[in-house]
Write a protein that holds these residues in place. Structure first.
Motif, PDB file in Angstrom:
ATOM      1  N   THR A 284      23.626  15.760 -25.421  1.00 52.73           N
ATOM      2  CA  THR A 284      23.280  16.868 -24.610  1.00 52.73           C
ATOM      3  C   THR A 284      21.769  16.935 -24.641  1.00 52.73           C
ATOM      4  O   THR A 284      21.194  16.362 -25.574  1.00 52.73           O
ATOM      5  CB  THR A 284      23.836  18.142 -24.877  1.00 52.73           C
ATOM      6  N   LYS A 460      24.253  17.664 -19.223  1.00 47.49           N
ATOM      7  CA  LYS A 460      24.402  16.407 -19.579  1.00 47.49           C
ATOM      8  C   LYS A 460      23.256  15.608 -20.203  1.00 47.49           C
ATOM      9  O   LYS A 460      22.006  15.665 -19.684  1.00 47.49           O
ATOM     10  CB  LYS A 460      25.218  15.716 -18.818  1.00 47.49           C
ATOM     11  N   SER A 467      22.361  12.741 -12.949  1.00 46.15           N
ATOM     12  CA  SER A 467      23.356  13.551 -12.582  1.00 46.15           C
ATOM     13  C   SER A 467      23.046  13.923 -10.992  1.00 46.15           C
ATOM     14  O   SER A 467      22.114  13.706 -10.456  1.00 46.15           O
ATOM     15  CB  SER A 467      23.413  14.792 -13.340  1.00 46.15           C
TER      16      SER A 467
END
Length: 600
Positions: A284, A460, A467
């Motif tokens: 993360t 993420k 993303s």
């Protein structure tokens, strides 16, 4: 920072006893404030930033870094400084700074933001010990590793406030009882201590399955391949970058609150700077979920989906609902409210959307109460209201007028950046976006369910580049053409949501494409159209905006990506996800070198 009342704190049992007293009077205080200020108008645009940072001790001989627990003594030295306001934060190694005087609403004033940040940094640096440094990074890479504090304190598991095997009580802020009480009371409400998990980044030599060493001393349910934490101070003790904007009136504040909400996830992704936790590279890039989970004080009954007391989420996280009529049709997520207080506000003449917003905040109980603050004059005081408001840690916060301050909106999701230039770039970009929203009535609102999905996506690894995020199609309907009053019924105003919203990369959202008008162009056009600034200032503002543009395009890495590359390129890295003392020392040494991240 939130409310820092002084006084004698009540015990947990007393806090429970007086919880409804505080909430009842908090609602009365808000109603009185609303009646005093609902027609307040023509407040000047004033705004400010909040910089959170950590104190680090560097042992050059042994190539080791530790968090320096000296914030309380430093803050005593920093009080009364005319060039900044310095306050405590959740942990004893953290200091928050704000400009002493708010910035005004002119574009010319934006050229002073970076200098203000630099002055405040230098003031703190002048008061440090020779072996200390001051870092604006979201989290210390070896937080909760053995010996991570200076002076060295070992956790006293059985007798400590947070019952932690890795986080000593001495690392909690010592200058105000609020923070220790938060740890104690949240744990008592939950009837167990927190269990926080961060997914490990699987490199070629990473243990499979990865077993956190601290779990050998714990009985918590284990999630494989995750780094484990057991203290609220881990989630609440990380650093963010916030900005608060005063609006002319409550309608503007509500409109701004709603319009900025869809940008929260995107600015979190672009500002991401937290890829390392407890000496391990993780999968993360942000601190956000640790914060959300760390302060989750729901009881067992409130987490039971079959219970009438069920609450669907933590007191930290995404907003509960849009609050302007432009956003009301996009409130597609079920919301928990305190029905009794909602009815009270409706009976007092407050409109549905505002009453719903406040009633959602008031499903929470006070975390701390002070004996001296139990009895208040609800006609003039706001401490009971702020007790609840300031412990709802949402991505956005609407702040009612207080004293000379008018209706304000706080933008809260961004992670702190290593350099003053980068921090200035992020808050200036948001400030320019507020001008675009309020002056040109641009429309960024998307369904709230999409906002929540975007926040999940933003956390993420490498979300800034890889993303996709839900956002409005910017080839048309960029502005809200209709003037809408707050009490109008607009439930059927927007009916074709799917035709208005799509998924885009951040590069497309910010820099545009053949079919999509990017945010950077809108803001650049706004800067170029301003007649109130000189050419040098105009170029400087474009330079700040270009930081956001370059982050979205991948021309400049996020702090998280830069840290990850630094570690994986280090001679001491064994490709096992581990970040040793020596690697952390070299990383901190590089970060404290002026402007290294931005020049890379």
């Amino acid at each position: 920072m939130g409310l820092l009342s002084r006084g004698v704190p009540l015990s947990y049992d007393e806090t429970v006893q007086y919880s409804e007293h505080v909430k009842f009077h908090g609602i009365q205080q808000f109603i009185n404030c609303w009646n005093r200020n609902k027609d307040r108008s023509k407040d000047n645009l004033l705004w400010g930033d909040e910089i959170e940072a950590i104190l680090v001790r560097m042992d050059h001989k042994n190539k080791k870094t530790q968090l320096s627990l000296r914030a309380t003594s430093l803050l005593e030295e920093l009080q009364g400084n005319s060039n900044g306001t310095f306050t405590c934060e959740h942990n004893e190694y953290m200091i928050e700074s704000l400009p002493n005087i708010p910035y005004d609403g002119t574009l010319q004033s934006l050229t002073t933001v970076e200098q203000s940040m630099r002055v405040r940094r230098n003031i703190i640096l002048e008061h440090l010990l020779p072996e200390e440094t001051y870092l604006t990074i979201p989290t210390f890479p070896r937080l909760c590793c053995h010996g991570f504090t200076w002076p060295l304190y070992n956790p006293t598991h059985e007798t400590s406030v947070c019952n932690s095997v890795m986080f000593p009580d001495e690392a909690i802020c010592q200058s105000h009882p609020r923070f220790t009480l938060m740890q104690k009371n949240i744990r008592k409400r939950r009837e167990k201590k927190v269990a926080l998990y961060v997914p490990i980044f699987k490199d070629i030599n990473t243990q499979t399955p990865f077993i956190d060493p601290d779990l050998n001393r714990e009985l918590q349910e284990y999630i494989p391949d995750h780094v484990y934490f057991d203290a609220i101070g881990v989630g609440a003790g990380n650093c963010c970058l916030q900005a608060t904007f005063q609006c002319a009136n409550v309608d503007d504040a509500r409109y701004l609150y709603d319009q900025l909400t869809p940008l929260c996830s995107m600015m979190l992704a672009l500002s991401a700077g937290s890829p390392v936790w407890k000496g391990f590279l993780c999968d993360t890039d942000t601190r956000w979920q640790l914060f959300v989970d760390g302060v989750d004080d729901r009881t067992h009954e409130q987490m039971n989906q079959s219970s009438v007391s069920y609450i669907s989420n933590s007191r930290c996280g995404d907003i509960g609902c849009y609050i302007s009529t432009n956003g009301s049709a996009y409130n597609d997520v079920p919301i928990n409210i305190n029905q009794s207080y909602y009815d009270t506000m409706i009976d007092a003449g407050i409109d549905h959307l505002m009453a719903q917003h406040i009633a959602h905040l008031f499903i929470r109980d006070p975390v701390t109460i002070y004996r001296e603050k139990l009895q208040q004059d609800d006609n003039v005081e706001m401490d009971h209201f702020e007790n609840i408001q300031s412990t709802n840690w949402k991505t956005m916060r609407l702040k009612p007028p207080s004293g000379m301050d008018g209706w304000r909106v706080e933008f809260r999701p961004m992670e702190i950046q290593p350099t003053d230039f980068e921090n200035a770039a992020f808050v200036i970009f948001i400030m320019l976006t507020t001008r675009l929203i309020l002056e040109r009535k641009v429309n960024f609102i998307i369904p709230l369910s999409y906002v929540n999905k975007n926040m999940e996506e933003a956390q993420k690894r490498n979300a800034a580049l890889e993303s996709q995020f839900y956002f409005r199609k910017m080839n048309s309907n960029v502005t809200c053409h209709n003037e809408i009053k707050i009490n109008d019924d607009v439930e059927t105003q927007f009916e074709n949501v799917d035709s208005e919203v799509d998924k885009f990369t951040l590069d497309t959202i910010f820099n545009g494409s053949d079919e999509h008008q990017g945010l950077i162009k809108l803001i650049s056009d706004y800067i170029d159209s301003a007649s109130s600034i000189d050419d040098y200032s105009r170029i400087l503002l474009h330079n700040y905006v270009n930081v956001i543009s370059d982050r979205a395009a991948g021309r400049i890495p996020t702090t998280a990506a830069w840290i990850r590359k630094f570690i994986q390129s280090h001679d001491g890295y064994k490709y096992d996800s581990g970040v040793s003392d020596a690697i952390c020392y070299d990383l901190i040494s590089a970060i404290k070198t002026p402007n290294i991240v931005i020049t890379q």
